[in-house]
Scaffold this motif. Sequence first.
Motif, short mmCIF file in Angstrom:
data_model
loop_
_atom_site.label_atom_id
_atom_site.label_comp_id
_atom_site.label_asym_id
_atom_site.label_seq_id
_atom_site.Cartn_x
_atom_site.Cartn_y
_atom_site.Cartn_z
N UNK A 1 -5.92 -9.75 14.15
CA UNK A 1 -7.05 -8.83 14.07
C UNK A 1 -8.13 -9.25 15.06
N UNK A 2 -8.61 -8.29 15.82
CA UNK A 2 -9.66 -8.55 16.80
C UNK A 2 -10.94 -7.86 16.34
N UNK A 3 -11.81 -8.64 15.73
CA UNK A 3 -13.08 -8.11 15.25
C UNK A 3 -14.22 -8.71 16.05
N UNK A 4 -14.86 -7.84 16.82
CA UNK A 4 -16.01 -8.24 17.65
C UNK A 4 -15.67 -9.41 18.57
N UNK A 5 -14.47 -9.33 19.13
CA UNK A 5 -14.06 -10.33 20.10
C UNK A 5 -13.55 -11.62 19.50
N UNK A 6 -13.48 -11.69 18.17
CA UNK A 6 -12.98 -12.89 17.50
C UNK A 6 -11.60 -12.59 16.91
N UNK A 7 -10.62 -13.35 17.34
CA UNK A 7 -9.26 -13.13 16.85
C UNK A 7 -9.06 -13.84 15.51
N UNK A 8 -8.52 -13.11 14.55
CA UNK A 8 -8.21 -13.68 13.24
C UNK A 8 -6.74 -13.43 12.92
N UNK A 9 -6.10 -14.45 12.37
CA UNK A 9 -4.70 -14.35 12.02
C UNK A 9 -4.57 -14.17 10.51
N UNK A 10 -3.71 -13.25 10.13
CA UNK A 10 -3.45 -13.03 8.71
C UNK A 10 -1.94 -13.16 8.46
N UNK A 11 -1.58 -14.12 7.64
CA UNK A 11 -0.17 -14.37 7.34
C UNK A 11 0.25 -13.52 6.16
N UNK A 12 1.31 -12.75 6.35
CA UNK A 12 1.81 -11.87 5.30
C UNK A 12 2.52 -12.67 4.21
N UNK A 13 2.34 -12.23 2.96
CA UNK A 13 3.08 -12.84 1.85
C UNK A 13 4.18 -11.91 1.34
N UNK A 14 4.50 -10.88 2.14
CA UNK A 14 5.55 -9.92 1.78
C UNK A 14 6.90 -10.46 2.24
N UNK A 15 7.83 -10.72 1.31
CA UNK A 15 9.14 -11.24 1.69
C UNK A 15 9.88 -10.32 2.66
N UNK A 16 9.60 -9.03 2.60
CA UNK A 16 10.26 -8.08 3.50
C UNK A 16 9.70 -8.15 4.92
N UNK A 17 8.61 -8.89 5.09
CA UNK A 17 7.99 -9.01 6.40
C UNK A 17 8.38 -10.32 7.09
N UNK A 18 9.33 -11.04 6.50
CA UNK A 18 9.77 -12.30 7.08
C UNK A 18 10.89 -12.06 8.10
N UNK A 19 11.02 -12.98 9.04
CA UNK A 19 12.11 -12.86 10.03
C UNK A 19 12.97 -14.11 10.02
N UNK A 20 14.24 -13.92 10.30
CA UNK A 20 15.19 -15.02 10.39
C UNK A 20 15.22 -15.58 11.81
N UNK A 21 15.65 -16.80 11.90
CA UNK A 21 15.88 -17.41 13.21
C UNK A 21 17.32 -17.18 13.62
N UNK A 22 17.54 -16.94 14.89
CA UNK A 22 18.90 -16.82 15.41
C UNK A 22 19.44 -18.22 15.69
N UNK A 23 20.61 -18.51 15.11
CA UNK A 23 21.21 -19.84 15.33
C UNK A 23 22.46 -19.73 16.21
N UNK A 24 22.59 -18.61 16.94
CA UNK A 24 23.78 -18.40 17.77
C UNK A 24 24.02 -19.53 18.77
#
Length: 288
Positions: free
Chosen positions: A170-193
């Motif tokens: 989120x960019x509010x008035x030039x200040x970047x803020x990070x928000x970590x989701x707690x939704x399990x459906x918003x998680x991503x897996x790592x590729x181990x190929x």
Amino acid sequence: MSSSTLSEGRKQFIVDGVTQDCRADGRRCIDFRRFQIETGIVSNTNGSARLRQYGTDVLVGIKAEIGQPKQERSNTGHLEFYVDCSSYNTTEIDGHIGDFTTQLTKSLERIYDSENVLDLKSLTIIAGEQVWVLYIDAVVLECCGNLLDCISIAVKAALYNTRIPGVSVNDEEGVLELEISDDPNDEKKLSIDKVPVIVSCNKIGHRYVVDATQEEECCSSGRLLIAVNDRNNICSLQKSGTGSLDPSTIFEMIETARQAAVPLNQELLQTLKREERSNNDKCGFFAN
């Protein structure tokens, strides 16, 4: 185990067996021992795995935390390894426990913290500023030889089990803020190929064995650590021990390791996928 604890007769018995492709426990030179893998067993991590193989017991946990990128790789995330052998019977280790764990940690960092092994760019949140750092802790509870290979298998299983939370910027008035989701459906897996397992190839007599027991390691005159991925590509080579290896020996050891790695990688991946489909945290497999 120190080589001095083995009698000369026992050493000769092991060498003679390897020469005939029949080791003391009945395996061929390219055979791995049976082991079991469990994943998702540490609740406060983003991924975890436990490997048990006869007398070897290794637990790996992975924590994903937001941090700054390395100066030389500003647009990628990175890995930080730590190996703890304090629970392992340190009287079996030649030398100091600190030197032993440092050697293991450095070997893992050299092999795995690379874009050729893991998609580190996928861990970038804000290029040059914020990235995901994966802290990979390996705890050695027991060991019956071939420790680094066992840790590498557990690391690969833990990476497969790892889920990275979604992050919104989120960019509010030039200040970047990070928000970590707690939704399990918003998680991503790592590729181990491209993630390899380590196959340590030990020279005993005029032949080479993989997945060496402690007794076999005492009879080894040279060791080559070979990281091989699912595509049977060599990701890394490291020489270990004090014995010398000539070029022709190295090529033969590489081929031996690749032969052993094919069924090992295939069976590990199939087992992890079966476990994922069945939503069951326990699984085991036998690599021939």
